[in-house]
Structure formats: structure tokens, C-alpha cells
Design an enzyme around this catalytic site. Structure first.
Site, PDB file in Angstrom:
ATOM      1  N   GLY A  10     -46.786  -6.776  10.022  1.00  0.00           N
ATOM      2  CA  GLY A  10     -45.647  -5.879  10.096  1.00  0.00           C
ATOM      3  C   GLY A  10     -46.041  -4.430   9.896  1.00  0.00           C
ATOM      4  O   GLY A  10     -47.195  -4.110   9.582  1.00  0.00           O
ATOM      5  N   VAL A  12     -45.273  -2.337   7.489  1.00  0.00           N
ATOM      6  CA  VAL A  12     -45.733  -2.054   6.128  1.00  0.00           C
ATOM      7  C   VAL A  12     -47.048  -2.757   5.850  1.00  0.00           C
ATOM      8  O   VAL A  12     -47.941  -2.202   5.190  1.00  0.00           O
ATOM      9  CB  VAL A  12     -44.659  -2.449   5.099  1.00  0.00           C
ATOM     10  CG1 VAL A  12     -45.163  -2.243   3.672  1.00  0.00           C
ATOM     11  CG2 VAL A  12     -43.383  -1.633   5.320  1.00  0.00           C
ATOM     12  N   ARG A  37     -45.646 -16.816  13.824  1.00  0.00           N
ATOM     13  CA  ARG A  37     -45.768 -15.895  14.956  1.00  0.00           C
ATOM     14  C   ARG A  37     -47.021 -15.031  14.863  1.00  0.00           C
ATOM     15  O   ARG A  37     -47.654 -14.724  15.878  1.00  0.00           O
ATOM     16  CB  ARG A  37     -44.528 -15.009  15.023  1.00  0.00           C
ATOM     17  CG  ARG A  37     -44.459 -14.086  16.230  1.00  0.00           C
ATOM     18  CD  ARG A  37     -43.183 -13.277  16.192  1.00  0.00           C
ATOM     19  NE  ARG A  37     -43.091 -12.486  14.961  1.00  0.00           N
ATOM     20  CZ  ARG A  37     -41.982 -11.898  14.538  1.00  0.00           C
ATOM     21  NH1 ARG A  37     -40.860 -12.040  15.218  1.00  0.00           N
ATOM     22  NH2 ARG A  37     -41.976 -11.191  13.438  1.00  0.00           N
ATOM     23  N   CYS A 128     -36.998   2.454  -0.170  1.00  0.00           N
ATOM     24  CA  CYS A 128     -37.691   3.681   0.242  1.00  0.00           C
ATOM     25  C   CYS A 128     -36.883   4.940  -0.079  1.00  0.00           C
ATOM     26  O   CYS A 128     -37.440   5.945  -0.553  1.00  0.00           O
ATOM     27  CB  CYS A 128     -38.023   3.628   1.728  1.00  0.00           C
ATOM     28  SG  CYS A 128     -36.631   3.118   2.778  1.00  0.00           S
ATOM     29  N   GLY A 159     -37.483   2.460   9.086  1.00  0.00           N
ATOM     30  CA  GLY A 159     -36.860   1.665   8.046  1.00  0.00           C
ATOM     31  C   GLY A 159     -36.408   0.303   8.522  1.00  0.00           C
ATOM     32  O   GLY A 159     -36.209  -0.611   7.723  1.00  0.00           O
ATOM     33  N   HIS A 240     -38.139   9.726   6.298  1.00  0.00           N
ATOM     34  CA  HIS A 240     -36.762   9.864   5.853  1.00  0.00           C
ATOM     35  C   HIS A 240     -36.538  11.264   5.287  1.00  0.00           C
ATOM     36  O   HIS A 240     -37.468  11.893   4.763  1.00  0.00           O
ATOM     37  CB  HIS A 240     -36.437   8.858   4.740  1.00  0.00           C
ATOM     38  CG  HIS A 240     -36.294   7.444   5.201  1.00  0.00           C
ATOM     39  ND1 HIS A 240     -36.353   7.056   6.523  1.00  0.00           N
ATOM     40  CD2 HIS A 240     -36.082   6.290   4.485  1.00  0.00           C
ATOM     41  CE1 HIS A 240     -36.176   5.744   6.603  1.00  0.00           C
ATOM     42  NE2 HIS A 240     -36.012   5.255   5.383  1.00  0.00           N
TER      43      HIS A 240
END
Length: 339
Positions: A10, A12, A37, A128, A159, A240
Site C-alpha cells: 500500500g 503507507v 492480492r 494524519c 488520505g 494535507h
């Protein structure tokens, strides 16, 4: 040091690999885990190729010192016992355990020492938006106790994960080509738009994302400060931004707060309006710190001060914060584990 990453494929998970390498984190053995996966995918780390193993309920975590997990709350809850069974410290990036009383919720610039008390060998990484805000709020709290905060967040596509970032790119291409945009990862088209909803709504009219900022700030800062948030998805990629209005017990001058930011941990001041100097998402991707600008007195409250924040959501808002927690545990002699 034996390190595991759960959710390695992923956004992160990949950021964990970059941050661990950047910071020269001590690793003797690395294990990558993923779902059906992603199992079998291969990634290179420090010149060596690693294959992602399928996360299973077995003894794969035997001998692991620290596990960085970012595979969603359901996976974290299901596998927490498997991950920590042999003593591994689980630093979890999901929302699964953040508000559990026996799980510390840690931002090292604010409450690093909370990581030393972890009855379940789990440490939670905050949301976050909360992380970047409390890093700045801590500098203000050190001057005068904060009574209440109003915040509007402007949250990047990252996000919602790597697929959401890819969708934003594709939406811009489709719109500019006169095609109907693909809308799968968000409730509406995000390109050329903002969406005033992140996560689902709760009974009080706030979303779960907004309530995270309310609840997590109290736990991290050990405060009675009340936070009222409005969280908005915007078409930036991975940084962000936040507008923050804070009310303190005693008046705090602009100069006092600016100096506190200059001297604060994990903060950088970018605040020269006359020269159009202020933080922007475009310029702070892949940066470690929280950038602060537009510091000014609140015209509606004599004890109020308002400011603007920008920080990389995937980095400080997720992977870096978790790695900093592990680094603190190393400094305190808690890692590697005594076996």
C-alpha cells in the site's frame, strides 16, 4: 533488529520502506506481509529483493522486534494477537485501537513517553490530520494552555490510498480530454472540486474523521481542550493543509508563537505574507516536518490565535510518525527486544 511491515504494497507500506531507508533505521532482517492480492510481489530495499508473504495466523512473527502495520482496521484487529504473540511491538497505523485505554496513542513531539506503557504491546499511530495539528498545538500549549480549537482541514487524495491518487490523476486527464470522469474512490468527482465529507457521518452531524480530531487530541495531549473540526477533501495529491483557530487561557502574541514554532520539534515556520511566503501542499511533498504560516491574532477572540499548517500526509501523517515512535523506543532501550 527484525522488522516486519504489514500492508507492504500500500501507499503507507511503501512509504515505510522509504522512511526506514532514509533514516538508516537499524534492520538486520526485514519481512514484508500482504493480502492474497499483493502476496508474491517483490520490492527492493537497500539493494536486496524481498518478496511479500501472505499474512496468516501462524508463527511468522516469532523473533520480530517491531511490526509496522498499515493494512486497515479490520486486519489490525484480526491479526493483533498473532503479531504480538511472541513479544513483537505492533505500531499500528489504523484506527482500530486508537481510543482503547490500554493502547497508547503517540506523536513523539507531544507524548513520546506514553509509548513506554503498552500492556498489549500495541502502540497506535494517530489520524494524519490529528498528527500534524498536535505537533503545532504542542508548541502553543507550552506557552499557555489551549482551551478550545476550531479547525478546517483540506485533505489530499492520498488520505484515501494509492488508488485514490491514481484516480485523481485520471480524472484530470479525462476532464481535460472531454471524457466522463471515473468516480470510484470518492463520493464525487474530486478533480476541479472539493468534497466536504471524509468518512461517514455520525449522529451529531460530524464525520468520523472530524470526531477523530476531537477525541485523539485529548488523548495525545492529555488535555481538556475541545476540538471542533470540518474535514474537506481537496484535489491536492499527498499534502494535507489545515486552518486552525486556537483559544488559550492567556493571550499569546504572534511573535511568541512564531518563536515557539522556530524552536519546536518537527516544525518549520514559513511566515512572511509581505513576500507571499506561506506553506503550500505543492512544495512540501516528501518533507518530514509540519510547516506553519499565516500566524495572526484572532479578531473575534482576544485570547485567540490563528494559523495555517501543511504536512505530507503519507510521511509525517503516517509512516514517519510510526518510525519516530520506534526510534524513541530504541533510544529508551526498549528495542531491540531482550530475547
Amino acid at each position: 533488529m527484525k522488522v516486519a511491515i504489514v500492508g507492504a504494497s500500500g501507499a503507507v507500506g511503501q512509504e515505510f520502506l522509504r522512511v526506514l531507508d532514509e533514516r538508516n533505521f537499524p534492520i538486520d532482517e526485514l519481512i514484508l506481509f500482504g493480502s492474497q492480492r499483493s502476496a508474491g510481489r517483490k520490492y527492493t530495499f537497500r539493494g536486496k529483493e524481498y518478496e511479500v508473504k501472505l499474512l496468516q495466523h501462524n508463527d511468522d512473527f516469532k523473533g520480530v522486534d517491531v511490526a509496522f502495520t498499515s493494512a486497515g482496521g479490520g486486519t489490525s484487529k484480526e491479526f493483533a494477537e498473532t503479531i504480538t504473540k511472541y513479544g513483537a511491538i505492533m505500531i499500528d497505523n489504523s484506527s482500530a485501537f486508537r481510543m482503547d485505554e490500554d493502547v497508547p496513542l503517540v506523536v513523539p513531539e507531544c507524548n513520546a513517553e506514553d509509548a513506554l506503557c503498552r500492556p498489549r504491546n500495541i502502540i497506535a499511530n494517530p489520524n494524519c490530520t490529528t498528527i500534524m495539528m498536535v505537533v503545532a498545538l504542542q508548541a502553543l500549549e507550552n506557552i499557555s494552555h489551549i482551551k478550545r480549537v476550531h479547525v478546517s482541514s483540506y485533505q489530499a487524495a492520498s488520505g484515501a490510498g494509492a488508488a485514490a491518487m491514481a484516480e485523481l490523476y485520471e480524472q484530470y486527464r479525462q476532464v481535460l480530454a472531454g471524457e466522463k470522469p471515473t468516480v470510484e474512490k470518492f463520493a464525487y468527482q474530486l478533480a476541479f472540486n472539493v468534497i466536504p465529507q471524509i468518512d461517514v457521518f455520525t449522529e451529531n452531524g460530524y464525520t468520523k474523521e472530524e470526531m477523530k480530531m476531537y477525541n485523539e487530541t485529548k488523548k495525545i495531549m492529555h488535555t481538556d481542550c475541545a476540538v471542533s473540526a470540518m474535514c474537506v477533501r481537496v484535489p491536492s495529491l499527498r499534502c494535507h493543509s489545515e486552518s486552525v483557530w486556537a483559544e488559550t487561557e492567556e493571550p499569546v502574541s504572534v511573535e511568541q508563537f512564531q518563536e515557539a514554532i522556530r524552536n519546536g520539534k518537527g516544525l518549520q515556520l514559513e511566515d512572511n505574507p509581505a513576500e507571499k511566503v506561506y506553506p503550500m501542499p505543492l512544495f512540501h511533498e516528501n518533507c518530514d516536518d509540519v510547516f506553519v504560516g499565516r500566524v495572526r491574532k484572532d479578531l473575534a477572540n482576544p485570547n485567540g490565535i490563528t494559523f495555517w499548517l501543511v504536512s505530507d500526509q503519507i510521511k509525517k501523517g503516517a509512516a514517519l510518525n510510526a518510525v519516530q515512535i520506534a526510534e524513541y523506543l530504541i533510544e529508551q532501550g526498549e528495542l531491540p527486544l531482550k530475547k
